[in-house]
Motif scaffolding. Structure first.
Motif, PDB file in Angstrom:
ATOM      1  N   LEU A   1       0.831  -1.209   0.000  1.00  9.41           N
ATOM      2  CA  LEU A   1       0.000   0.000   0.000  1.00  9.41           C
ATOM      3  C   LEU A   1       0.864   1.257   0.000  1.00  9.41           C
ATOM      4  CD1 LEU A   1      -2.706  -1.083   2.608  1.00  9.41           C
ATOM      5  CD2 LEU A   1      -2.752  -1.339   0.117  1.00  9.41           C
ATOM      6  N   PHE A   2       1.920   1.260   0.810  1.00  9.01           N
ATOM      7  CA  PHE A   2       2.811   2.417   0.829  1.00  9.01           C
ATOM      8  C   PHE A   2       3.470   2.611  -0.532  1.00  9.01           C
ATOM      9  CE2 PHE A   2       7.067   4.165   1.064  1.00  9.01           C
ATOM     10  CZ  PHE A   2       6.853   5.373   1.705  1.00  9.01           C
ATOM     11  N   SER A   3       3.921   1.539  -1.132  1.00  8.87           N
ATOM     12  CA  SER A   3       4.631   1.641  -2.405  1.00  8.87           C
ATOM     13  C   SER A   3       3.721   2.166  -3.510  1.00  8.87           C
ATOM     14  CB  SER A   3       5.223   0.284  -2.796  1.00  8.87           C
ATOM     15  OG  SER A   3       6.257  -0.073  -1.906  1.00  8.87           O
ATOM     16  N   ILE A   4       2.457   1.756  -3.497  1.00  6.66           N
ATOM     17  CA  ILE A   4       1.507   2.300  -4.467  1.00  6.66           C
ATOM     18  C   ILE A   4       1.316   3.795  -4.223  1.00  6.66           C
ATOM     19  CG2 ILE A   4      -0.921   2.305  -5.168  1.00  6.66           C
ATOM     20  CD1 ILE A   4      -0.956  -0.727  -4.568  1.00  6.66           C
ATOM     21  N   ALA A   5       1.039   4.159  -2.975  1.00  8.38           N
ATOM     22  CA  ALA A   5       0.758   5.555  -2.641  1.00  8.38           C
ATOM     23  C   ALA A   5       1.958   6.454  -2.909  1.00  8.38           C
ATOM     24  CB  ALA A   5       0.330   5.666  -1.181  1.00  8.38           C
ATOM     25  N   TYR A   6       3.165   5.964  -2.583  1.00 12.94           N
ATOM     26  CA  TYR A   6       4.353   6.799  -2.801  1.00 12.94           C
ATOM     27  C   TYR A   6       4.556   7.084  -4.282  1.00 12.94           C
ATOM     28  CZ  TYR A   6       9.151   8.373  -3.191  1.00 12.94           C
ATOM     29  OH  TYR A   6      10.269   9.104  -3.516  1.00 12.94           O
ATOM     30  N   ARG A   7       4.369   6.090  -5.123  1.00 13.07           N
ATOM     31  CA  ARG A   7       4.576   6.299  -6.557  1.00 13.07           C
ATOM     32  C   ARG A   7       3.521   7.220  -7.157  1.00 13.07           C
ATOM     33  NH1 ARG A   7       6.976   1.659  -5.209  1.00 13.07           N
ATOM     34  NH2 ARG A   7       8.750   0.883  -6.431  1.00 13.07           N
TER      35      ARG A   7
ATOM     36  N   SER B   1     -11.733  -9.910  -1.044  1.00 14.52           N
ATOM     37  CA  SER B   1     -10.273  -9.843  -1.179  1.00 14.52           C
ATOM     38  C   SER B   1      -9.772  -8.617  -0.438  1.00 14.52           C
ATOM     39  CB  SER B   1      -9.856  -9.765  -2.651  1.00 14.52           C
ATOM     40  OG  SER B   1      -8.475  -9.426  -2.765  1.00 14.52           O
ATOM     41  N   THR B   2      -9.072  -8.836   0.658  1.00 11.74           N
ATOM     42  CA  THR B   2      -8.538  -7.700   1.421  1.00 11.74           C
ATOM     43  C   THR B   2      -7.524  -6.921   0.603  1.00 11.74           C
ATOM     44  OG1 THR B   2      -8.868  -8.901   3.496  1.00 11.74           O
ATOM     45  CG2 THR B   2      -7.350  -7.047   3.540  1.00 11.74           C
ATOM     46  N   LYS B   3      -6.697  -7.613  -0.149  1.00  9.44           N
ATOM     47  CA  LYS B   3      -5.699  -6.937  -0.995  1.00  9.44           C
ATOM     48  C   LYS B   3      -6.366  -6.017  -2.001  1.00  9.44           C
ATOM     49  CE  LYS B   3      -2.079  -7.742  -4.440  1.00  9.44           C
ATOM     50  NZ  LYS B   3      -1.321  -8.763  -5.226  1.00  9.44           N
ATOM     51  N   ALA B   4      -7.397  -6.525  -2.674  1.00  7.51           N
ATOM     52  CA  ALA B   4      -8.090  -5.708  -3.670  1.00  7.51           C
ATOM     53  C   ALA B   4      -8.763  -4.506  -3.010  1.00  7.51           C
ATOM     54  CB  ALA B   4      -9.118  -6.558  -4.408  1.00  7.51           C
ATOM     55  N   PHE B   5      -9.395  -4.744  -1.872  1.00  6.58           N
ATOM     56  CA  PHE B   5     -10.095  -3.656  -1.177  1.00  6.58           C
ATOM     57  C   PHE B   5      -9.118  -2.572  -0.743  1.00  6.58           C
ATOM     58  CE2 PHE B   5     -11.383  -1.632   2.786  1.00  6.58           C
ATOM     59  CZ  PHE B   5     -12.640  -1.144   2.462  1.00  6.58           C
ATOM     60  N   LEU B   6      -8.027  -2.959  -0.090  1.00 10.30           N
ATOM     61  CA  LEU B   6      -7.082  -1.977   0.431  1.00 10.30           C
ATOM     62  C   LEU B   6      -6.312  -1.287  -0.691  1.00 10.30           C
ATOM     63  CD1 LEU B   6      -5.758  -3.816   3.603  1.00 10.30           C
ATOM     64  CD2 LEU B   6      -7.048  -1.668   3.542  1.00 10.30           C
ATOM     65  N   SER B   7      -5.964  -2.030  -1.739  1.00 10.41           N
ATOM     66  CA  SER B   7      -5.266  -1.412  -2.868  1.00 10.41           C
ATOM     67  C   SER B   7      -6.142  -0.370  -3.537  1.00 10.41           C
ATOM     68  CB  SER B   7      -4.854  -2.482  -3.888  1.00 10.41           C
ATOM     69  OG  SER B   7      -3.947  -3.399  -3.329  1.00 10.41           O
ATOM     70  N   ALA B   8      -7.419  -0.709  -3.714  1.00 11.98           N
ATOM     71  CA  ALA B   8      -8.346   0.245  -4.308  1.00 11.98           C
ATOM     72  C   ALA B   8      -8.533   1.457  -3.403  1.00 11.98           C
ATOM     73  CB  ALA B   8      -9.696  -0.434  -4.574  1.00 11.98           C
ATOM     74  N   THR B   9      -8.660   1.210  -2.113  1.00 11.28           N
ATOM     75  CA  THR B   9      -8.877   2.304  -1.162  1.00 11.28           C
ATOM     76  C   THR B   9      -7.702   3.265  -1.141  1.00 11.28           C
ATOM     77  OG1 THR B   9     -10.256   0.890   0.233  1.00 11.28           O
ATOM     78  CG2 THR B   9      -9.343   2.865   1.247  1.00 11.28           C
TER      79      THR B   9
ATOM     80  N   VAL C   1      -3.537   4.199 -13.132  1.00 13.67           N
ATOM     81  CA  VAL C   1      -3.725   3.044 -14.014  1.00 13.67           C
ATOM     82  C   VAL C   1      -2.377   2.498 -14.470  1.00 13.67           C
ATOM     83  CG1 VAL C   1      -4.569   2.320 -16.291  1.00 13.67           C
ATOM     84  CG2 VAL C   1      -6.045   3.678 -14.789  1.00 13.67           C
ATOM     85  N   PHE C   2      -1.482   3.385 -14.882  1.00 11.75           N
ATOM     86  CA  PHE C   2      -0.166   2.953 -15.351  1.00 11.75           C
ATOM     87  C   PHE C   2       0.582   2.208 -14.246  1.00 11.75           C
ATOM     88  CE2 PHE C   2       4.388   3.540 -15.852  1.00 11.75           C
ATOM     89  CZ  PHE C   2       4.593   3.147 -17.173  1.00 11.75           C
ATOM     90  N   LEU C   3       0.577   2.738 -13.056  1.00 12.51           N
ATOM     91  CA  LEU C   3       1.324   2.126 -11.958  1.00 12.51           C
ATOM     92  C   LEU C   3       0.728   0.776 -11.558  1.00 12.51           C
ATOM     93  CD1 LEU C   3       1.990   5.319  -9.814  1.00 12.51           C
ATOM     94  CD2 LEU C   3       3.722   3.927 -10.961  1.00 12.51           C
ATOM     95  N   LEU C   4      -0.592   0.729 -11.403  1.00 12.18           N
ATOM     96  CA  LEU C   4      -1.215  -0.523 -10.975  1.00 12.18           C
ATOM     97  C   LEU C   4      -1.017  -1.625 -12.002  1.00 12.18           C
ATOM     98  CD1 LEU C   4      -4.567   0.784  -9.434  1.00 12.18           C
ATOM     99  CD2 LEU C   4      -2.549  -0.029  -8.204  1.00 12.18           C
ATOM    100  N   ARG C   5      -1.140  -1.278 -13.281  1.00 14.66           N
ATOM    101  CA  ARG C   5      -1.042  -2.289 -14.334  1.00 14.66           C
ATOM    102  C   ARG C   5       0.408  -2.613 -14.691  1.00 14.66           C
ATOM    103  NH1 ARG C   5      -2.929  -6.804 -16.473  1.00 14.66           N
ATOM    104  NH2 ARG C   5      -2.391  -6.997 -18.675  1.00 14.66           N
TER     105      ARG C   5
ATOM    106  N   VAL D   1       3.431  -1.513 -13.293  1.00 15.87           N
ATOM    107  CA  VAL D   1       4.437  -1.674 -12.241  1.00 15.87           C
ATOM    108  C   VAL D   1       4.060  -2.801 -11.287  1.00 15.87           C
ATOM    109  CG1 VAL D   1       5.605  -0.546 -10.296  1.00 15.87           C
ATOM    110  CG2 VAL D   1       5.149   0.730 -12.414  1.00 15.87           C
ATOM    111  N   PHE D   2       2.809  -2.808 -10.834  1.00 18.40           N
ATOM    112  CA  PHE D   2       2.402  -3.782  -9.827  1.00 18.40           C
ATOM    113  C   PHE D   2       1.701  -5.011 -10.407  1.00 18.40           C
ATOM    114  CE2 PHE D   2       2.926   0.191  -7.527  1.00 18.40           C
ATOM    115  CZ  PHE D   2       3.697  -0.210  -6.444  1.00 18.40           C
ATOM    116  N   GLY D   3       1.433  -4.987 -11.712  1.00 16.76           N
ATOM    117  CA  GLY D   3       0.902  -6.168 -12.376  1.00 16.76           C
ATOM    118  C   GLY D   3      -0.526  -6.517 -12.032  1.00 16.76           C
ATOM    119  N   PHE D   4      -1.352  -5.536 -11.678  1.00 12.57           N
ATOM    120  CA  PHE D   4      -2.752  -5.814 -11.372  1.00 12.57           C
ATOM    121  C   PHE D   4      -3.506  -6.143 -12.667  1.00 12.57           C
ATOM    122  CE2 PHE D   4      -3.714  -3.754  -7.034  1.00 12.57           C
ATOM    123  CZ  PHE D   4      -2.461  -4.089  -6.563  1.00 12.57           C
ATOM    124  N   GLY D   5      -4.522  -6.992 -12.565  1.00  8.14           N
ATOM    125  CA  GLY D   5      -5.380  -7.260 -13.706  1.00  8.14           C
ATOM    126  C   GLY D   5      -6.257  -6.053 -14.004  1.00  8.14           C
TER     127      GLY D   5
END
Length: 324
Positions: free
Chosen positions: A14-20, A48-56, A120-124, A126-130
């Motif tokens: 979560l920190f790594s997503i937010a920082y970028r 999915s806790t990961k999906a919920f928190l990543s989205a949040t 969108v660019f970072l999630l897809r 960098v982090f490989g989200f679907g």
């Protein structure tokens, strides 16, 4: 597993997503804390806790970025991200994407994107989200996210930074650079710099900063070679550190307080750019912050003593202060 345990397992992601998205350590930490509060307050457990928190955390960061962009338009001088000494999130399968995306050059390039494109660019990429996860995180359809990604890729590929692939060679060059810096070896410094190297600092109007970028190997080498022996004379020290995944150093005053952080961009065996973050607001997470104005005044006094009363501007005015 408790909510706290689930959250702590995902905190680094979560920190790594937010920082970028934000380019700010402090704002990223605040976004992560807000995501926890919303998760803790939720009466139901998400599938999915990961999906919920990543989205949040993504949505929180997008909102913060939109307001931050207004402030950055009025920012004094160049704006650089807050330096990151270590990225807490590691994924061996995406190590290249993660390392490339955290560099200062890459984060500055991301500034070209809209907040949604950036997310969108970072999630897809960098982090490989679907695409289904990306769409859920940013509140857009999958088709819209694909279009946002296409636009983001075009912007990023047009100016995508490239760095020395061999980490050991990059670190060896940085070691030679800081050795030459300590010795005031102008020739040694110049041999390590690209012909069109740029040196620039971010003080944000709250610390002495470069009035303009210094360009060219000879100009940068001469300036560095004249400034840093004076800094050593007033007991400024520095330690080599990897910063935002690149070679750099943390500089401290005689009391051990953080003066500024320097980061080197390395490509083709030469240093392409030297960036310094001096704004005290961006250094508090590194440690207690020095009074850069006081250090600049002390350097100027040392300069005058060395030059027997010369009234020329201290070269420190270009590394830490204002040019005259």
């Amino acid at each position: 597993m408790s909510k706290v345990e689930e959250f702590e397992e995902l905190r680094s992601l979560l920190f790594s997503i937010a920082y970028r998205i934000l380019g700010s350590v402090s704002e990223a930490e605040d976004a992560v804390q807000e995501a926890w509060l919303r998760f803790d307050a939720s009466p139901t457990r998400p599938e999915s806790t990961k999906a919920f928190l990543s989205a949040t955390v993504t949505r929180i960061a997008i909102d913060v970025l939109r307001s931050a962009r207004v402030r950055r338009e009025a920012y004094t001088g160049p704006w650089f991200p807050e330096p990151l000494l270590s990225d807490p999130y590691q994924d061996p399968a995406r190590s290249v994407e993660l390392a490339d995306s955290v560099s200062m050059a890459a984060l500055l390039l991301l500034e070209r994107l809209s907040p949604l494109e950036r997310a969108v660019f970072l999630l897809r990429e960098v982090f490989g989200f679907g695409f289904d996860e990306v769409a859920s995180a940013v509140g857009r359809s999958e088709a819209a996210c694909r279009q946002l990604l296409v636009r983001a890729r075009k912007h990023m590929e047009a100016g995508r930074p490239r760095f020395e692939a061999d980490r050991q060679e990059r670190q060896e060059l940085a070691t030679r650079f800081f050795d030459a810096l300590r010795d005031g070896d102008v020739g040694g410094l110049q041999s390590l710099l690209a012909a069109d190297v740029q040196m620039v600092g971010d003080g944000g109007g709250k610390a002495p900063q470069l009035a303009r970028a210094i360009v060219g190997a000879q100009n940068v080498a001469r300036l560095l070679g004249s400034v840093f022996p004076l800094l050593i004379r007033i007991d400024v020290t520095w330690e080599a550190r990897e910063i935002n995944g690149q070679p750099g150093a943390v500089f401290r005053d005689r009391e051990g307080k953080v003066l500024h952080v320097m980061v080197l961009d390395v490509l083709d065996g030469r240093i392409q750019a030297i960036r310094s973050v001096i704004n005290p607001d961006k250094l508090a997470h590194v440690g207690p912050v020095a009074d850069a104005w006081a250090v600049d005044r002390e350097v100027r006094r040392a300069r005058r003593q060395t030059s027997h009363g010369s009234t020329t501007a201290s070269p420190a005015s270009y590394v830490m202060g204002k040019s005259k």
